[in-house]
Design an enzyme around this catalytic site. Structure first.
Site, PDB file in Angstrom:
ATOM      1  N   THR A  83      19.389  14.950  47.548  1.00 37.86           N
ATOM      2  CA  THR A  83      18.706  15.546  48.703  1.00 37.86           C
ATOM      3  C   THR A  83      17.595  14.600  49.110  1.00 37.86           C
ATOM      4  OG1 THR A  83      19.213  17.783  48.002  1.00 37.86           O
ATOM      5  CG2 THR A  83      17.372  17.517  49.535  1.00 37.86           C
ATOM      6  N   LYS A 122       9.047  18.988  46.865  1.00 39.99           N
ATOM      7  CA  LYS A 122       9.698  17.788  47.416  1.00 39.99           C
ATOM      8  C   LYS A 122      10.601  18.146  48.605  1.00 39.99           C
ATOM      9  CE  LYS A 122      13.779  15.337  46.959  1.00 39.99           C
ATOM     10  NZ  LYS A 122      15.103  15.467  46.359  1.00 39.99           N
ATOM     11  N   LYS A 136      20.868  21.054  54.257  1.00 40.71           N
ATOM     12  CA  LYS A 136      20.234  21.308  52.954  1.00 40.71           C
ATOM     13  C   LYS A 136      18.725  21.507  53.113  1.00 40.71           C
ATOM     14  CE  LYS A 136      19.635  21.291  48.428  1.00 40.71           C
ATOM     15  NZ  LYS A 136      19.834  20.303  47.395  1.00 40.71           N
TER      16      LYS A 136
END
Ligand SMILES: *[C@@H]1O[C@H](CO)[C@@H](O)[C@H](O)[C@H]1NC(C)=O
Ligand SMILES: *[C@@H]1O[C@H](CO)[C@@H](O)[C@H](O)[C@H]1NC(C)=O
Ligand SMILES: *[C@@H]1O[C@H](CO)[C@@H](O)[C@H](O)[C@H]1NC(C)=O
Ligand SMILES: *[C@@H]1O[C@H](CO)[C@@H](O)[C@H](O)[C@H]1NC(C)=O
Length: 299
Positions: A96, A247, A172
């Site tokens: 990701t 994150k 995502k």
């Protein structure tokens, strides 16, 4: 038989690679952690010294790495994949990362006549273990998607074609931003209700059957004891860490800046998980620990 290259044998990647082995695939692997590569050597895999050795040996390469700089380095370092990549290679990145970095690496691969897809995953460690992951794929065209799907099918059950390269990251990042916000919202509502005298399970039951329902309320409730077998019932051990959530929200904030889409709640959620990720009481815990933070409890 052709060999699949696999880089990044961490919490997710390790299980994914083992599912390829279970399906009879031959692997050449790389990870900075020598303990884990020696385990894979003992299981019959070839171990590469550098990513470049992988690209020289394999035309199907999977990367599962922690963040954008890692992906960039694995591709572009002196001993990186792009050094030796063969024409016709299919690169599949399940990290990701920043959508912009995905697009940059895709262009570099295309210059070497290789294909690149972004294919970030959801489903957690259990999904990786049980080969039930969802892959959000930006492949650019259907032929490349089908080529990737033949391999991704061995590690997941839901391989979704989202079109252009970079679209996997977009999906995502948006999903995880929503998840991060919802977890805080559920924590806030549950804490308020409990302070107003409600029983936690009774309140969760109402929310679960009312319009406030979401995954964070009905499957992953952050209040200990409401749902068994999830991190909130085990001192928030395991699960999805506060630093990983921070994150992913930073990726959402960067995308929000780049596209000028306002994300005020995403921004606030980012700040809250950043605080948790730096606090010794909360940092190594599942992100549901935000409930304890709002309760002002070190639990
Ligand atoms: C290296 O891998 C081993 C085996 O998976 C793991 O137990 C260990 O924590 C890892 N070390 C680091 C520094 O990540
Ligand atoms: C999936 O993984 C979990 C945890 O490892 C395990 O308990 C469960 O039995 C697995 N389910 C299937 C269908 O393999
Ligand atoms: C809803 O909340 C109850 C607690 O009252 C919990 O036992 C249940 O698993 C939750 N999930 C669903 C889908 O109802
Ligand atoms: C944020 O986006 C910019 C492009 O505007 C990119 O160059 C940069 O690497 C990104 N930063 C982070 C921390 O992801």
């Amino acid at each position: 038989m052709s060999v699949i290259g696999f880089i990044g044998l961490g919490n997710m990647g390790g299980h994914m690679a083992r599912n390829l082995l279970k399906n009879g695939k031959k692997l050449i692997v790389y990870d900075v952690n020598k303990t884990v590569t020696e385990q894979f050597r003992a299981e019959g895999c070839e171990v590469a010294q550098h990513p470049a050795d992988i690209a020289a040996a394999s035309k199907e390469i999977i990367t599962v790495l922690p963040s954008s700089p890692h992906v960039k380095q694995v591709y572009t370092n002196d001993n990186g994949l792009l050094k030796t990549i063969q024409p016709g290679t299919l690169c599949m990145d399940s990290s990701t990362i920043d959508q912009i970095v995905s697009l940059e690496v895709a262009q570099l691969a295309q210059k070497k006549k290789a294909e690149y897809i972004d294919a970030p995953i959801s489903g957690g460690v259990t999904g990786a273990q049980n080969a039930t992951l969802t892959f959000m794929v930006g492949a650019g065209n259907d032929r490349t998607f089908e080529r990737a799907k033949a391999i991704l099918d061995l590690m997941g059950k839901n391989i979704v074609n989202l079109g252009a390269v970079g679209n996997g990251q977009a999906a995502k990042i948006c999903n995880n931003m929503l998840l991060g916000i919802q977890m805080i919202a559920v924590s806030e509502a549950m804490n308020l209700g409990i302070n107003m005298g409600l029983d936690a399970k009774a309140l969760a039951g109402i929310i679960n059957t009312s319009s406030g329902r979401c995954w964070s309320s009905d499957t992953y409730n952050p209040v200990p004891g409401v749902i068994e077998g999830i991190p909130s019932g085990k001192g928030y051990a395991g699960g999805f860490g506060t630093s990983l959530m921070a994150k992913d929200l930073s990726l959402a904030q960067n995308a929000s800046t780049n596209t000028q889409a306002p994300t005020p709640l995403g921004s606030l959620a980012h700040q809250i998980y950043r605080i948790l990720a730096r606090d010794p009481h909360y940092q190594a815990k599942d992100f549901g620990v935000v409930y304890q933070f709002l309760k002002k409890s070190n639990f």
